[in-house]
Design an enzyme around this catalytic site. Structure first.
Site, PDB file in Angstrom:
ATOM      1  N   CYS A   7       0.946  -1.191  -0.058  1.00  0.00           N
ATOM      2  CA  CYS A   7      -0.003   0.073  -0.203  1.00  0.00           C
ATOM      3  C   CYS A   7       0.982   1.140  -0.006  1.00  0.00           C
ATOM      4  CB  CYS A   7      -0.807   0.015   1.218  1.00  0.00           C
ATOM      5  SG  CYS A   7      -1.740  -1.699   1.596  1.00  0.00           S
ATOM      6  N   ARG A  32       2.894   1.470  -6.751  1.00  0.00           N
ATOM      7  CA  ARG A  32       2.944   0.514  -5.650  1.00  0.00           C
ATOM      8  C   ARG A  32       1.747  -0.462  -5.930  1.00  0.00           C
ATOM      9  NH1 ARG A  32       6.191   1.913  -1.271  1.00  0.00           N
ATOM     10  NH2 ARG A  32       5.151   0.503  -0.110  1.00  0.00           N
ATOM     11  N   TRP A  79      -3.896  -2.095  -1.534  1.00  0.00           N
ATOM     12  CA  TRP A  79      -3.716  -3.185  -2.409  1.00  0.00           C
ATOM     13  C   TRP A  79      -3.862  -4.654  -1.811  1.00  0.00           C
ATOM     14  CZ3 TRP A  79      -0.207  -7.129  -4.518  1.00  0.00           C
ATOM     15  CH2 TRP A  79      -0.345  -7.313  -6.029  1.00  0.00           C
ATOM     16  N   ASN A 105       0.367   0.440   6.468  1.00  0.00           N
ATOM     17  CA  ASN A 105       0.975  -0.519   5.244  1.00  0.00           C
ATOM     18  C   ASN A 105       1.675  -1.441   5.981  1.00  0.00           C
ATOM     19  OD1 ASN A 105       2.207  -1.642   3.134  1.00  0.00           O
ATOM     20  ND2 ASN A 105       4.055  -0.067   2.820  1.00  0.00           N
ATOM     21  N   GLY A 106       1.495  -2.579   5.946  1.00  0.00           N
ATOM     22  CA  GLY A 106       2.388  -3.985   6.651  1.00  0.00           C
ATOM     23  C   GLY A 106       1.323  -4.832   7.129  1.00  0.00           C
ATOM     24  N   GLU A 487      16.330 -13.392 -17.359  1.00  0.00           N
ATOM     25  CA  GLU A 487      15.796 -12.248 -17.079  1.00  0.00           C
ATOM     26  C   GLU A 487      14.957 -11.716 -18.168  1.00  0.00           C
ATOM     27  OE1 GLU A 487      14.957  -8.556 -15.628  1.00  0.00           O
ATOM     28  OE2 GLU A 487      15.602 -10.217 -14.653  1.00  0.00           O
ATOM     29  N   LYS A 491      10.905 -10.781 -17.782  1.00  0.00           N
ATOM     30  CA  LYS A 491      10.332  -9.686 -18.122  1.00  0.00           C
ATOM     31  C   LYS A 491       9.031  -9.953 -19.232  1.00  0.00           C
ATOM     32  CE  LYS A 491      12.036  -6.753 -16.287  1.00  0.00           C
ATOM     33  NZ  LYS A 491      12.600  -7.667 -15.133  1.00  0.00           N
ATOM     34  N   GLU A 494       6.575 -11.129 -16.456  1.00  0.00           N
ATOM     35  CA  GLU A 494       5.822  -9.865 -15.549  1.00  0.00           C
ATOM     36  C   GLU A 494       4.881  -9.232 -16.162  1.00  0.00           C
ATOM     37  OE1 GLU A 494       9.366  -8.531 -12.681  1.00  0.00           O
ATOM     38  OE2 GLU A 494       9.912  -8.494 -14.893  1.00  0.00           O
ATOM     39  N   HIS A 510      18.325 -32.055 -22.163  1.00  0.00           N
ATOM     40  CA  HIS A 510      18.077 -32.887 -21.360  1.00  0.00           C
ATOM     41  C   HIS A 510      16.591 -32.595 -20.827  1.00  0.00           C
ATOM     42  CE1 HIS A 510      22.209 -33.670 -21.065  1.00  0.00           C
ATOM     43  NE2 HIS A 510      22.605 -32.385 -21.042  1.00  0.00           N
ATOM     44  N   LYS A 609       6.362  -3.220  -6.920  1.00  0.00           N
ATOM     45  CA  LYS A 609       7.514  -2.809  -7.098  1.00  0.00           C
ATOM     46  C   LYS A 609       8.540  -3.253  -5.960  1.00  0.00           C
ATOM     47  CE  LYS A 609      10.590  -1.166  -9.057  1.00  0.00           C
ATOM     48  NZ  LYS A 609      11.319  -1.827 -10.415  1.00  0.00           N
TER      49      LYS A 609
HETATM   50  C1  BG6 Z   1       9.755  -7.870  -7.163  1.00  0.00           C
HETATM   51  C2  BG6 Z   1       9.704  -6.775  -8.240  1.00  0.00           C
HETATM   52  O1  BG6 Z   1       8.674  -7.432  -6.309  1.00  0.00           O
HETATM   53  O2  BG6 Z   1      10.993  -7.633  -6.495  1.00  0.00           O
HETATM   54  C3  BG6 Z   1      10.890  -6.950  -9.241  1.00  0.00           C
HETATM   55  O3  BG6 Z   1       8.738  -6.714  -9.015  1.00  0.00           O
HETATM   56  C4  BG6 Z   1      12.245  -7.031  -8.226  1.00  0.00           C
HETATM   57  O4  BG6 Z   1      11.286  -6.002 -10.361  1.00  0.00           O
HETATM   58  C5  BG6 Z   1      12.309  -7.818  -7.072  1.00  0.00           C
HETATM   59  O5  BG6 Z   1      13.363  -7.457  -9.105  1.00  0.00           O
HETATM   60  C6  BG6 Z   1      13.237  -7.600  -5.888  1.00  0.00           C
HETATM   61  O6  BG6 Z   1      13.220  -6.314  -5.875  1.00  0.00           O
HETATM   62  P1  BG6 Z   1      14.396  -5.584  -5.214  1.00  0.00           P
HETATM   63  O7  BG6 Z   1      13.865  -4.146  -5.018  1.00  0.00           O
HETATM   64  O8  BG6 Z   1      14.834  -6.199  -3.866  1.00  0.00           O
HETATM   65  O9  BG6 Z   1      15.447  -5.299  -6.191  1.00  0.00           O
END
Ligand code: BG6
Length: 614
Positions: A7, A32, A79, A105-106, A487, A491, A494, A510, A609
């Site tokens: 949040c 967020r 959220w 938030n928490g 990676e 991407k 995600e 394999h 995030k």
């Molecule tokens: C996820 C993010 O919540 O956390 C990713 O969506 C990120 O993008 C991952 O790589 C790790 O976050 P951080 O802030 O520890 O690099």
């Protein structure tokens, strides 16, 4: 119902209309993720509030209609994960007398016990949230001082919290944190509390990063800080945020993610030039309190991280293992602490985190320290929890990263792990000055080469069109680009919600090669390196089974070009640095596929995030 703590909270006290400042701040915390929002504002012993499920477009005008003005107030973007977003469950939450308002938030771990006890003493709950217990606890402890009531209440909370509290009859605003991010903004006769810096920047760049257990009392006369226990005030340090407000805005780009992809040359330049002495090609690590003597007697190095940052750790492992005969591994943080890892006082743990607030990584840091390791971090956020809980930091200078899918933070992390590996290898005498200068010299060229890599996305757009309705993508790579394969797949997963897997190319035969079929494309990271020929034969194995292949190659690689269906050219650099450039077309591919599918590129579903709970 438990709150998934991504949040956003904002609090304000000052001469402006608190409603404007709070709504503006919450809008800047949209990244967020959220499904509800609400605001409460107070003036002259009166309180006004509104909250509802929905986004800004659907709720803001109702809030502005119901909550016209205030000289202090609090706001929240919620959220939810468990249970439905609703008017009752949205924040702010209130005490029975409705004079105490809180945003949180928490996760309050002991909320059921507290709710049972408070209900038994007559409190009536309106929502299913864990957060609401905080409002009733404060009401329970109030004896004329809002500050003392909040301090008494938080002393009973177990779990993570960042809260902001207002009382109809008390001037001021009280904020507190424990394992959830909270920063205080120090303006001219005005003060803010927020989950993250972008909400504060339009008003001030002077901030206080609250530590766990601290409580801040914000009043017009100023700020007072208190520790967890004891009545005495504690001193505080005001830091100045380095980046500008517009850095946290889209600057004309349709999405933060696209802006951040195109900011990579600048981010890389700021990062490598902050850690490399351009003239002498020496490494400089201004924020690292780890003596060279420690590096010389190292017995083990762990890279630890989550998500995209974990992939940077994999490249760090390859770089260090290539440059120095040091035992090195890379672990996902959520597994690391439960392995349990072999650690002693000659062990170095490198925790990589963009936000510096990811709970799994913070827990791994705590475990590593508990076992006696020296722990340093590679981080993009000054003042974050990880920076305050480690023995030193190598900052990535990517600026604020708003898009949930990490891009510029990742490429700057890749540059920093190579700089760290080069430094350790040279300090331990495993490489000479010439080798150091060769690597760092190339790193200083990377920003310009990243710019070149971004110049032409025509093939990427073609590939996005060709495979828009695909349900599965495979990504393959070897050695340093083993991480790039993972990676690239991450991407795409995600932001486009297409199932994608990264594999070591040599591992395909394999098992995963069974997936190869005419409509499942494989992205092969086939830029030059020690095992390029092996990469070419892996591509042949896929082509032989009718699988379409999109290859990342360096210029003039005719052999690969003749083999594959699409070629995306990337400038040639030493293999150890190639993941920095190779990931850029893969970021753009994911972006354009998600865009063509009409998806929310910056706030993909189910993601946040930084995840501040385990
Ligand atoms: C996820 C993010 O919540 O956390 C990713 O969506 C990120 O993008 C991952 O790589 C790790 O976050 P951080 O802030 O520890 O690099």
């Amino acid at each position: 119902m438990r709150e998934m703590p991504m949040c956003g909270i904002v609090g304000y006290i000052g001469d402006r209309n608190a409603v404007d400042v709070i709504l503006d701040g919450l809008k800047r915390l949209e990244y967020r993720g959220y499904d509800s929002l609400g605001v409460a504002a107070f003036k002259d012993n009166k309180g006004y509030w509104w909250k509802d499920p929905g986004n800004f477009a659907s709720v803001e005008f109702k809030i502005r209609k119901k909550v016209k003005k205030g000289d202090r107030g609090i706001g929240h973007t919620r959220w939810a994960t468990h249970g439905k977003p609703s008017h009752q469950n949205a924040h702010p939450h209130f005490s029975c007398c409705e004079k105490f308002a809180i945003v949180h938030n928490g996760i309050i771990e002991n909320h059921r016990d507290l709710r049972r006890r408070l209900s038994a003493s007559g409190h009536k709950f309106r929502s299913e949230t864990d957060s609401e217990v905080i409002a009733h606890l404060i009401e329970e402890h109030y004896q004329g001082s809002l500050l003392e009531a909040v301090r008494a209440a938080v002393a009973q909370l177990e779990g993570s919290y960042a809260i902001a509290v207002c009382h109809q009859d008390s001037d001021g605003l009280v904020a507190a944190r424990n394992m959830s991010p909270l920063v205080i903004g120090v303006g001219e006769n005005e003060y803010l509390a927020a989950s993250d810096v972008p909400a504060i920047l339009p008003y001030t760049k002077r901030v206080i990063y609250l530590a766990d257990g601290q409580v801040a009392h914000l009043r017009r006369e100023g700020i007072r800080l208190y520790g967890q226990t004891g009545s005495d005030e504690v001193s505080f340090e005001i830091s100045t945020v380095e980046w500008e407000q517009e850095h946290a805005e889209k600057a004309g780009y349709p999405h933060f993610m696209l802006k951040e992809i195109y900011e990579q040359p600048e981010a890389l330049k700021n990062t490598v030039e902050s850690l490399i002495e351009v003239k002498s090609l020496d490494v400089r690590l201004p924020h690292l309190e780890v003596a060279e003597e420690f590096f010389k007697q190292l017995n083990k190095v762990y890279f630890v991280a989550c998500g995209t940052a974990y992939h940077a750790g994999i490249v760090g492992r390859y770089a260090l293992a290539t440059l120095a005969p040091v035992r090195v591994s890379c672990d996902v943080a959520s597994e690391f602490r439960y392995t349990p890892p072999y650690i002693d006082d000659k062990t170095l743990v490198v925790a990589i985190s963009q936000s510096g607030e990811t709970a799994d990584t913070l827990a791994a840091v705590a475990e590593a320290k508990r076992r006696g390791a020296r722990v340093i971090t590679i981080c993009n956020a000054t003042g974050s929890s990880i920076v305050r809980n480690t023995d030193g930091v190598l900052y990535t200078r990517a600026g604020p990263e708003i898009g949930v899918a990490s891009t510029k933070a990742y490429t700057t992390q890749l540059a920093v792990v190579v700089i760290l590996a080069t430094h350790i290898a040279q300090v331990c005498g495993h490489i000479d000055a010439a080798k150091r200068e060769e690597i760092l010299g190339w790193l200083l060229k990377i920003p310009e080469l990243a710019k070149q890599t971004l110049e032409d996305d025509s093939v990427i757009l073609e590939v996005a069109d060709a495979f828009l309705s695909t349900t599965t993508f495979l990504y393959i790579g070897r050695r340093f680009n083993y991480a790039t394969a993972f990676e690239g797949a991450l991407k795409l997963k995600e932001i486009s919600y297409i199932h994608a897997e990264g594999y070591g190319a040599g591992e395909m035969k394999h098992g995963p090669i069974a997936l190869v079929q005419a409509d499942y494309p494989t992205v092969a990271i086939a830029t030059h390196g020690l095992v390029h020929e092996k990469m070419v034969s892996n591509i042949q194995e896929i082509k032989a089974r009718g699988g379409p292949v999109i290859a990342l190659t360096n210029p003039q690689d005719e052999e690969t070009r003749e083999l594959v269906d699409y070629v995306i050219e990337v400038p040639e650099v030493p293999e150890m640095l190639s993941p920095i450039l190779n990931v850029i077309p893969l970021q753009l591919l994911a972006y354009h596929i998600a865009l063509k599918k009409g998806l929310n590129v910056d706030q993909p579903r189910n993601l946040a995030k930084s995840v501040t709970v385990e």
